[in-house]
Design a protein around this motif. Sequence first.
Motif, PDB file in Angstrom:
ATOM      1  N   HIS A  77       0.705  -1.282  -0.016  1.00 59.86           N
ATOM      2  CA  HIS A  77      -0.034   0.120  -0.042  1.00 59.86           C
ATOM      3  C   HIS A  77       0.864   1.357   0.011  1.00 59.86           C
ATOM      4  O   HIS A  77       0.677   2.276  -0.707  1.00 59.86           O
ATOM      5  N   LEU A  78       1.730   1.362   0.915  1.00 59.55           N
ATOM      6  CA  LEU A  78       2.558   2.524   0.860  1.00 59.55           C
ATOM      7  C   LEU A  78       3.569   2.783  -0.336  1.00 59.55           C
ATOM      8  O   LEU A  78       3.280   3.967  -0.882  1.00 59.55           O
ATOM      9  N   PRO A  79       4.247   1.779  -0.925  1.00 55.26           N
ATOM     10  CA  PRO A  79       4.901   2.133  -2.135  1.00 55.26           C
ATOM     11  C   PRO A  79       3.902   2.294  -3.320  1.00 55.26           C
ATOM     12  O   PRO A  79       4.337   3.367  -3.998  1.00 55.26           O
ATOM     13  N   LYS A  80       2.665   1.931  -3.300  1.00 54.37           N
ATOM     14  CA  LYS A  80       1.736   2.238  -4.358  1.00 54.37           C
ATOM     15  C   LYS A  80       1.315   3.673  -4.270  1.00 54.37           C
ATOM     16  O   LYS A  80       1.095   4.361  -5.222  1.00 54.37           O
ATOM     17  N   MET A  81       1.111   4.171  -3.164  1.00 54.84           N
ATOM     18  CA  MET A  81       0.682   5.486  -2.703  1.00 54.84           C
ATOM     19  C   MET A  81       1.737   6.615  -3.004  1.00 54.84           C
ATOM     20  O   MET A  81       1.365   7.518  -3.337  1.00 54.84           O
ATOM     21  N   ASP A  82       2.990   5.866  -2.669  1.00 59.33           N
ATOM     22  CA  ASP A  82       4.129   7.029  -2.833  1.00 59.33           C
ATOM     23  C   ASP A  82       4.292   7.265  -4.340  1.00 59.33           C
ATOM     24  O   ASP A  82       4.698   8.245  -4.610  1.00 59.33           O
ATOM     25  N   GLU A  83       4.174   5.984  -5.152  1.00 61.14           N
ATOM     26  CA  GLU A  83       4.283   6.117  -6.532  1.00 61.14           C
ATOM     27  C   GLU A  83       3.538   7.096  -7.063  1.00 61.14           C
ATOM     28  O   GLU A  83       3.767   7.839  -8.383  1.00 61.14           O
ATOM     29  N   LYS A  84       2.104   7.108  -6.644  1.00 58.81           N
ATOM     30  CA  LYS A  84       1.188   8.108  -7.118  1.00 58.81           C
ATOM     31  C   LYS A  84       1.348   9.310  -6.589  1.00 58.81           C
ATOM     32  O   LYS A  84       0.622  10.332  -7.135  1.00 58.81           O
ATOM     33  N   GLY A  85       2.238   9.736  -5.875  1.00 62.00           N
ATOM     34  CA  GLY A  85       2.396  11.071  -5.377  1.00 62.00           C
ATOM     35  C   GLY A  85       1.408  11.501  -4.054  1.00 62.00           C
ATOM     36  O   GLY A  85       1.447  12.660  -3.957  1.00 62.00           O
ATOM     37  N   LEU A  86       0.774  10.295  -3.658  1.00 63.17           N
ATOM     38  CA  LEU A  86      -0.339  10.882  -2.593  1.00 63.17           C
ATOM     39  C   LEU A  86       0.219  11.019  -1.201  1.00 63.17           C
ATOM     40  O   LEU A  86      -0.325  11.546  -0.499  1.00 63.17           O
ATOM     41  N   LEU A  87       1.366  10.367  -0.999  1.00 60.45           N
ATOM     42  CA  LEU A  87       2.378  10.621   0.216  1.00 60.45           C
ATOM     43  C   LEU A  87       3.755  10.352   0.112  1.00 60.45           C
ATOM     44  O   LEU A  87       3.866   9.693  -1.235  1.00 60.45           O
ATOM     45  N   ASP A  88       4.511  10.739   1.122  1.00 61.17           N
ATOM     46  CA  ASP A  88       5.857  10.439   0.973  1.00 61.17           C
ATOM     47  C   ASP A  88       6.270   9.359   1.970  1.00 61.17           C
ATOM     48  O   ASP A  88       5.848   9.283   3.180  1.00 61.17           O
ATOM     49  N   TYR A  89       6.725   7.985   1.576  1.00 60.41           N
ATOM     50  CA  TYR A  89       7.066   7.057   2.100  1.00 60.41           C
ATOM     51  C   TYR A  89       8.694   6.855   2.119  1.00 60.41           C
ATOM     52  O   TYR A  89       8.972   6.477   1.028  1.00 60.41           O
ATOM     53  N   ASP A  90       9.225   7.112   3.056  1.00 61.23           N
ATOM     54  CA  ASP A  90      10.735   6.729   3.218  1.00 61.23           C
ATOM     55  C   ASP A  90      11.090   5.247   3.834  1.00 61.23           C
ATOM     56  O   ASP A  90      10.960   5.419   5.074  1.00 61.23           O
ATOM     57  N   ALA A  91      11.542   4.508   3.077  1.00 64.36           N
ATOM     58  CA  ALA A  91      11.323   3.022   3.502  1.00 64.36           C
ATOM     59  C   ALA A  91      12.609   2.764   4.277  1.00 64.36           C
ATOM     60  O   ALA A  91      12.682   2.207   5.176  1.00 64.36           O
ATOM     61  N   ASP A  92      13.619   3.636   4.191  1.00 64.06           N
ATOM     62  CA  ASP A  92      14.949   3.555   4.978  1.00 64.06           C
ATOM     63  C   ASP A  92      14.566   4.295   6.475  1.00 64.06           C
ATOM     64  O   ASP A  92      14.954   3.628   7.465  1.00 64.06           O
ATOM     65  N   SER A  93      13.974   5.311   6.706  1.00 61.97           N
ATOM     66  CA  SER A  93      13.558   5.752   7.975  1.00 61.97           C
ATOM     67  C   SER A  93      12.236   5.123   8.603  1.00 61.97           C
ATOM     68  O   SER A  93      11.792   5.242   9.750  1.00 61.97           O
ATOM     69  N   GLY A  94      11.292   4.779   7.672  1.00 63.72           N
ATOM     70  CA  GLY A  94       9.972   4.226   8.043  1.00 63.72           C
ATOM     71  C   GLY A  94       8.988   5.308   8.227  1.00 63.72           C
ATOM     72  O   GLY A  94       7.972   5.142   8.816  1.00 63.72           O
ATOM     73  N   VAL A  95       9.348   6.454   7.938  1.00 55.45           N
ATOM     74  CA  VAL A  95       8.321   7.685   8.049  1.00 55.45           C
ATOM     75  C   VAL A  95       7.545   8.043   6.635  1.00 55.45           C
ATOM     76  O   VAL A  95       7.971   7.686   5.720  1.00 55.45           O
ATOM     77  N   VAL A  96       6.228   7.896   7.366  1.00 53.53           N
ATOM     78  CA  VAL A  96       5.184   8.160   6.047  1.00 53.53           C
ATOM     79  C   VAL A  96       4.573   9.651   6.236  1.00 53.53           C
ATOM     80  O   VAL A  96       4.185   9.812   7.331  1.00 53.53           O
TER      81      VAL A  96
END
Length: 156
Positions: A77-96
């Motif tokens: 879910h988070l990568p999909k929403m990040d790809e669409k520009g709806l949220l910023d998901y930093d997988a390294d820090s785990g911050v959404v």
Amino acid sequence: MAESQAVRRGESVDAEEVFDTLSSQRRRFTIHALEREGPMEIGELARTVAAWEYQKDAEAVSSAERRRVYNSLQQVHLPKMDEKGLLDYDADSGVVSPTDSLSQLRLYLEVVPGNDIPWSRFYLLLGSFGLLFAATTALNVPPFGAVPDAVGALAT
């Protein structure tokens, strides 16, 4: 990639992307959580979403329930929403973090809240009332018989 960058600049979100995003309850819960709390760590987000999914207090969510939600958020879910520009998901820090484009989805989420009636039913009831008023005025049913027919017709 160019499309998601356009969304990040605040341009309109494509309707197809909106409906695809909102098709998942987990993504809808994610949107609500980010709008309410702002940027969150993925573990905290998973606990909040799991609590809403399982209809429990956040403290009552088991580690297995939180882990299930965490894994699906992290992997899908988070990568999909990040790809669409709806949220910023930093997988390294785990911050959404929410983006400005996330607020555009609010319109689609608030079309008909659970305890309101749809507009179609509202207009059906309003039209039925108008027809009943016109009929009782035309048939001189008391007390509507005192209303002149022209006034009754104009009122509907």
